[in-house]
Motif scaffolding. Structure first.
Motif, PDB file in Angstrom:
ATOM      1  N   ASP A   1      -7.531  11.330  -0.701  1.00 58.63           N
ATOM      2  CA  ASP A   1      -8.259  11.758   0.486  1.00 58.63           C
ATOM      3  C   ASP A   1      -9.243  10.699   0.952  1.00 58.63           C
TER       4      ASP A   1
ATOM      5  N   LYS B   1      -2.628   1.663  -0.273  1.00 54.84           N
ATOM      6  CA  LYS B   1      -1.350   2.312  -0.036  1.00 54.84           C
ATOM      7  C   LYS B   1      -0.725   2.789  -1.337  1.00 54.84           C
ATOM      8  N   GLN B   2      -1.028   2.080  -2.407  1.00 55.86           N
ATOM      9  CA  GLN B   2      -0.442   2.467  -3.690  1.00 55.86           C
ATOM     10  C   GLN B   2      -0.862   3.876  -4.067  1.00 55.86           C
TER      11      GLN B   2
ATOM     12  N   ARG C   1      -1.787   6.169  -2.037  1.00 61.10           N
ATOM     13  CA  ARG C   1      -1.110   7.108  -1.145  1.00 61.10           C
ATOM     14  C   ARG C   1       0.329   7.320  -1.598  1.00 61.10           C
ATOM     15  N   LEU C   2       0.991   6.221  -1.922  1.00 61.01           N
ATOM     16  CA  LEU C   2       2.388   6.329  -2.349  1.00 61.01           C
ATOM     17  C   LEU C   2       2.504   7.136  -3.623  1.00 61.01           C
ATOM     18  N   GLY C   3       1.575   6.867  -4.551  1.00 62.35           N
ATOM     19  CA  GLY C   3       1.622   7.602  -5.803  1.00 62.35           C
ATOM     20  C   GLY C   3       1.432   9.079  -5.578  1.00 62.35           C
TER      21      GLY C   3
ATOM     22  N   GLU D   1       1.999  10.718  -2.843  1.00 63.13           N
ATOM     23  CA  GLU D   1       3.161  11.283  -2.170  1.00 63.13           C
ATOM     24  C   GLU D   1       4.336  11.434  -3.126  1.00 63.13           C
ATOM     25  N   TYR D   2       4.445  10.467  -4.007  1.00 65.23           N
ATOM     26  CA  TYR D   2       5.535  10.554  -4.974  1.00 65.23           C
ATOM     27  C   TYR D   2       5.383  11.792  -5.847  1.00 65.23           C
TER      28      TYR D   2
ATOM     29  N   LYS E   1       5.732  14.952  -3.303  1.00 57.88           N
ATOM     30  CA  LYS E   1       6.968  15.235  -2.589  1.00 57.88           C
ATOM     31  C   LYS E   1       8.205  15.025  -3.435  1.00 57.88           C
ATOM     32  N   THR E   2       8.196  13.993  -4.242  1.00 56.12           N
ATOM     33  CA  THR E   2       9.401  13.733  -5.024  1.00 56.12           C
ATOM     34  C   THR E   2       9.416  14.543  -6.303  1.00 56.12           C
TER      35      THR E   2
END
Lengths: 454, 696
Positions: free
Chosen positions: B130, B137-138, B140-142, B144-145, B148-149
């Motif tokens: 947040d 970005k890492q 954020r990617l983590g 999201e991973y 979502k994944t």
């Protein structure tokens, strides 16, 4: 940079050299893009990526859930104003809901080299589909006897429309898009074929790598393969770097044709490094379709030789078509001299390749950097020294594929964590200044500064 | 100088982080955290050191260490940009170590801490996403991973709070609208309701006035106040208001209000009773209706949010006045003896009924009691009968009941045939065979609760094992075990003091045959008792063995022949004793005194030892928590190990901000509290020590 521009202006440097220099610089700074994101429309890992050859704009992605998506890399779908990132959503996706769509994992995708109106996909459901980009429908379907691992189309082919297909079957099949039938069967591998690559110089030459660890060169006009690469036959020096970068640029920009390219290259190779080539005339004959000769690869001893101790997972020719990169499950990346068929013994350090299917390698446009998917990261290597230049970390699953967009010096990677990540050089200063304006409106997120309260 | 300082800082930081991550607590030590932060803040090199150390800690195979490290990382991550830029490239590893989302890298051992670690770090990842997801970005990617994944369930704090806030606002708006509507209707109807209430109030006032007048003119009665008898209250009730001790009377009154009311109604003159009746009705009306409505109005008026506050205030004032008036009238009524408990009873009771009740109730109770007695006796009888019945029908059954009830026997003494049976019952070891004890029914053979393919032939699911077969199989064999017998020590007095401890069956090789002796080792002549006790001792049950006195011992271990030999020895000893007894006794006394003395010194030494132990443990166990916070971490470092000192305090003293000073004061308070607790604990321990003999 300004000095370079000045030099170009006054004619101190060659016109192309500055651009090449800037490009090379940018490629070396490549990292996780902070301003561009691809919103993956797939529900499982990405197996294959390709950027179209004509416009260098549309990204084709095949995923393990049987879906194929097309993304526009230039025009973002929307801007996420909160985080100032341009989001690229799929232009369209096709999946199993489409009639004749793939039901199992799509392992390989390929744009039709001539235009973006068609693309070809191969899948574990033993089908190769030819899709119409505009109608999103299957135009043609080839049935394969086994799971399809790799397909390839020649980008320089002027006289044929063949899709080479490597499957779990030992034979490579060539499917003709014009007739919709399988025209050739190339047999020689002792196991499934995971990697296929057409020659960048001759439209008739196909390279294939199989699970048996062999890399074979085929001339599709003749039966059998004409060369099997042997990892133990090596040459210490490389021979392809004889042309300076500017010369190579000129070469690349010259009209591409099998005969003309080989005609141009042969004298260069001869003139500069005659000692390394044992029988230059003989090699030239291989390239020359007219000359008939017995295949040295067909002798029994050579036929058994291997290029890797495991499966060959990826093949990639260099930009100039003189070198071939191969990756294997023995966690090795090798650089081959195509003309001599020898291992150049460049040691690409510390790769970790443990996949169960074919992967993709990518090479930067001037063949200076090699991108190798390695476990959860993507590693960039200096092509000639084999030294690792950087390790691109960002994926949370195995990286399966990568595609390099030469125009923007951007790299796209697809991974098992279903993400497609964009790697790009950092934005230049001028662009950032423009971005400052909307920044003021966003107050919810924290500034990225030290915040020592106590 | 710089190099030295850097290395010292690094060492100190490593120590501090080591310290902070080894505690078993679920939060970080504040003092340590402060000093770590101060140290990390001072230079970039320290940030790097801290990061490296913390990442090392994260890789330890212990969830508690990882948990504390994560907390510490969070503290630094939110503060230092450099720390963030260091952590972000390793974010995947970080998530792997803290969230453990991959099966091949599970979180290490203490499972409760592992779950705590996971939830905490997921919260943190969410929080970081947040706040810093834009820049990193890492992260954020983590996030999201994971979300979502892997589809992990994040606590999703921000959305949750936002949702809760929204819901609360909606609810508030709804209630406000409702209240507003009510307020409008109230404003419309207020005048009518007010007049209604006023009339009620007036009526009550009238009634009260009349009653007071009446009571003032009535006669006095000098009944003793404390008499709780119903009759006396009935008579004394009329004039109670004139009495000085009316409050006491009122109390009494409340105790038996209904009878009073009833009797009032009974005994009063007709006009008085009518008055009371109306008063009661009014009371009820006021209490159930008017009071409630005023209460409602009050709540509406206080909660309503209108623009025209003046009219609202006016109405509010009036309502409050009304309410006080109503309450006053209620008090008045109550003082007249009308109470809310009356409401239910007055309508029901009439004179005759009351009498009936009084007559009937004790009878009823008695009947109940009788019934109960009958039931209980019959129950007992049934039980007896049951046990009697079961006795002849199945010989195993009665023993089973005896066995199962043998434990119950200890709790309640049993009498009658049951007790006899219990005495006869065999005592068996506990086992699963008791489950089917005395069962006569058939048992299905092939029903194990499992569907099984039988490879060995036909499978007969209806096969039954007959009951008598089961009984046969349950027959238990037992082996005879000779009753244990204690071998008595010789107990002849020894020269060096004490008694002979040798245990021989019949004859001590040093002191001759074994005879009963008293505490000093003198033989006791027990001829008559011997012979009489010789017989039954053999039969004595095991439990009584400990209680058996010396006479019994002799007889238990002997035949008649031994008894005769003991007699001769006893005769001889008799003469000897007469001579030496006095001397012996003197010696024995002296010895006893010495023994007591030794015991006392021993216990004294024990107590001193205990004191010392306590003091040591109190010191070593608590001095850190007592003073560590006061002296700050430098003191702690000194106590714990020999570590680099200075620097840290200097750093802290360099800029004692307001915040720090407040924190310091708070910490001091906490330390004092700890010390008090500790003192109390030591006191208690000492008390316990005084009571116990040995306590370590």
């Amino acid at each position: 940079m300004w000095r370079g521009l000045r030099g170009r202006e006054v004619g101190a440097t060659r016109p192309r050299s500055l651009a090449t220099h800037v490009r090379a610089d940018r490629v070396r700074q490549i990292n996780l893009s902070g301003h561009k994101e691809i919103v993956s429309a797939h529900n499982s890992g990405i197996n294959s990526l390709q950027i179209d050859c004509t416009e260098a704009r549309y990204l084709l992605a095949g995923a393990a859930d049987g879906s194929v998506g097309v993304y526009d890399t230039q025009q973002p779908t929307f801007m996420d104003s909160a985080i100032k990132v341009a989001k690229h959503e799929a232009l369209f996706t096709v999946d199993k809901s489409v009639p004749q769509g793939h039901i199992y994992s799509v392992t390989c995708v390929q744009w039709y080299p001539v235009d973006t109106g068609l693309f070809v996909t191969g899948s574990f459901d033993k089908k190769i589909n030819l899709w119409d980009t505009n109608t999103h429908q299957v135009e043609l379907q080839f049935e394969m006897p086994e799971k399809v691992h790799a397909i390839a189309m020649s980008s320089i082919a002027a006289t044929h429309m063949l899709v080479a297909a490597g499957t779990e079957d030992v034979r490579i099949r060539l499917c003709d898009l014009a007739s919709g039938a399988c025209t050739h069967t190339l047999s020689g591998h002792r196991d499934g074929v995971w990697a296929l690559q057409w020659s960048a110089t001759s439209e008739w030459v196909l390279y294939s790598g199989g699970c048996d660890g062999a890399i074979r060169f085929w001339d599709i006009r003749r039966a059998g393969c004409f060369q099997v690469l042997d990892q133990n036959r090596s040459q210490i020096e490389r021979r392809s770097n004889v042309t300076s970068s500017t010369q190579r640029q000129e070469l690349a920009s010259a009209p591409v044709g099998s005969s003309s390219t080989s005609e141009m290259q042969r004298p260069v190779a001869k003139r500069t490094k005659p000692s390394t080539v044992s029988k230059p005339s003989k090699i030239a004959k291989i390239k020359d379709p007219g000359v008939r000769r017995s295949h040295p690869g067909m002798t029994l001893a050579n036929d058994r030789s291997t290029a890797h101790h495991g499966s060959v997972t990826a093949l990639q020719t260099s930009d100039d078509g003189l070198n071939l990169f191969s990756a294997g499950t023995d966690s090795r990346v090798r650089l081959w001299d195509i003309e001599s068929g020898r291992n150049t013994l460049v040691n690409y350090e510390a790769t970790k390749i443990r996949t169960h299917q074919g992967t993709q390698l990518a090479v930067s446009m001037d063949s200076s950097l090699l991108f190798v998917p390695s476990a959860h990261s993507l590693q960039t290597y200096d092509v000639w020294s084999g030294r690792m230049h950087s390790k691109l970390v960002g994926h949370y699953g195995n990286v399966n594929c990568c595609a390099f967009l030469a125009e923007d010096q951007e790299l796209y990677t697809g991974s098992s964590d279903r993400q497609i990540l964009v790697w790009s050089p950092p934005k230049s200063v001028t662009v950032e200044d423009q971005e400052e304006v909307p920044k003021a409106g966003v107050a919810a997120v924290c500034e990225d500064e030290d915040a020592w309260s106590d | 100088m710089e190099v030295g300082e850097v290395s010292r800082d690094r060492r100190k930081l490593t120590y501090l982080i080591e310290d902070a991550t080894v505690s078993p607590a679920k939060s970080l030590d504040i003092g340590l955290l402060q000093s770590i932060k101060a140290l990390v803040r001072s230079s970039d090199a320290n940030v790097r050191t801290a990061f490296d150390t913390l990442f090392d800690k994260l890789q330890r195979q212990h969830s508690q260490v990882r948990f504390l490290a994560v907390l510490l990382i969070d503290e630094l991550f939110t503060r230092s940009k450099l720390f963030r830029s260091l952590l972000v490239p390793k974010f995947e590893m970080f998530m792997l170590l803290t969230i453990g989302y991959r099966d091949d890298f599970p979180l290490p051992k203490p499972p409760d801490r592992a779950t705590l670690l996971r939830t905490t770090s997921m919260e943190l990842v969410e929080k970081w996403n947040d706040t810093f997801g834009v820049h990193y970005k890492q992260v954020r990617l983590g996030y999201e991973y994971l979300k979502k994944t892997l589809r992990l369930q994040f606590p999703n704090l921000r959305a949750a709070t936002a949702l809760a806030e929204q819901q609360r606002q909606e609810k508030e708006a709804r209630t406000q609208a409702l209240i507003l509507k009510k307020y409008e209707s109230l404003c419309q109807n207020f005048s009518e309701l007010r007049t209604e209430i006023h009339t009620t109030l007036d009526e009550i006032a009238e009634c009260c006035k009349i009653l007071e007048l009446e009571s003032a003119s009535a006669l006095e009665d000098n009944e003793p106040v404390l008499e709780a008898d119903l009759e006396s209250l009935v008579f004394g009730d009329d004039e109670y208001e004139e009495y000085g001790d009316s409050s006491l009377r009122r109390e009494l009154h409340k105790e038996v209000p209904e009878q009073v009311a009833v009797t009032e109604k009974l005994k009063e003159t007709t006009d008085n009773s009518a008055l009371f009746e109306t008063l009661r009705d009014l009371y009820k009306l006021v209490e159930s209706n008017h009071l409630r409505t005023t209460q409602e109005w009050l709540s509406i008026l206080t909660r309503v949010d209108v623009s025209d506050t003046r009219s609202r205030d006016a109405v509010l004032k009036e309502v409050i006045d009304l309410r006080t008036q109503l309450l006053g009238s209620l008090v008045k009524c109550e003082s007249l003896g009308i109470d809310r408990t009356e409401k239910a009873s007055t309508s029901r009771f009439t004179v005759g009924e009351v009498d009936d009740d009084i007559i009937w109730e004790p009878g009823d109770a008695e009947a109940d009691k009788d019934l109960g007695e009958i039931a209980s006796t019959s129950y007992a009888f049934n039980m007896e009968k049951e046990s009697n019945n079961s006795l002849p029908s199945d010989k195993e059954l009665h023993s089973s009941s005896a066995v199962t009830q043998s434990e119950a026997k200890k709790e309640r003494a049993e009498t009658g045939p049951r007790a006899e049976l219990l005495e006869k019952a065999p005592i068996l070891p506990y086992g699963s065979f008791l489950d089917s004890w005395g069962a006569t029914s058939d048992v299905p053979a092939n029903q194990r609760g499992l569907e099984m393919d039988n490879h060995w032939g036909r499978f007969d699911s209806e096969a039954m094992i007959p009951g008598d077969k089961i009984a046969e199989m349950n027959v238990r064999s037992s082996f005879y075990k000779p009753p244990e017998r204690e071998i008595v020590p010789c107990r002849a007095p020894l020269k060096k003091g004490g008694l002979c401890p040798r245990r021989d069956l019949f004859r001590c090789p040093l002191h001759g045959p074994i005879i009963p002796r008293d505490d000093n080792g003198n033989p006791i002549r027990t001829l008559e008792i011997d012979t009489s006790a010789a017989k039954p001792a053999d039969k004595a049950p095991m439990e009584e063995f400990s209680d058996i006195n010396k006479e019994d011992f002799l007889s238990a271990s002997s035949s008649s022949k031994n008894a005769s030999s003991s007699i001769t020895v006893a005769d001889l000893a008799k003469e000897a004793i007469a001579n030496v007894r006095e001397r012996d006794e003197a010696e024995a006394r002296k010895r006893r005194d010495e023994k007591v003395k030794a015991k006392r010194t021993q216990s004294k030494r024990d107590r001193e030892h205990n004191d010392a132990v306590l003091r040591a443990s109190a010191l070593s166990g608590t001095c850190q928590e007592l003073f560590g916070e006061e002296f700050d971490d430098v003191a702690k470092m000194r106590i714990g190990k020999k570590r680099a000192r200075g620097g840290l305090t200097a750093l802290l003293k360099k800029n004692p901000t307001v915040k720090e000073r407040i924190a310091q004061r708070l910490l001091n308070g906490r330390a004092r509290e700890n010390a008090m607790n500790e003192l109390a604990r030591v006191e208690e321990a000492r008390h316990r020590d005084a009571a116990a003999n040995q306590w370590n």
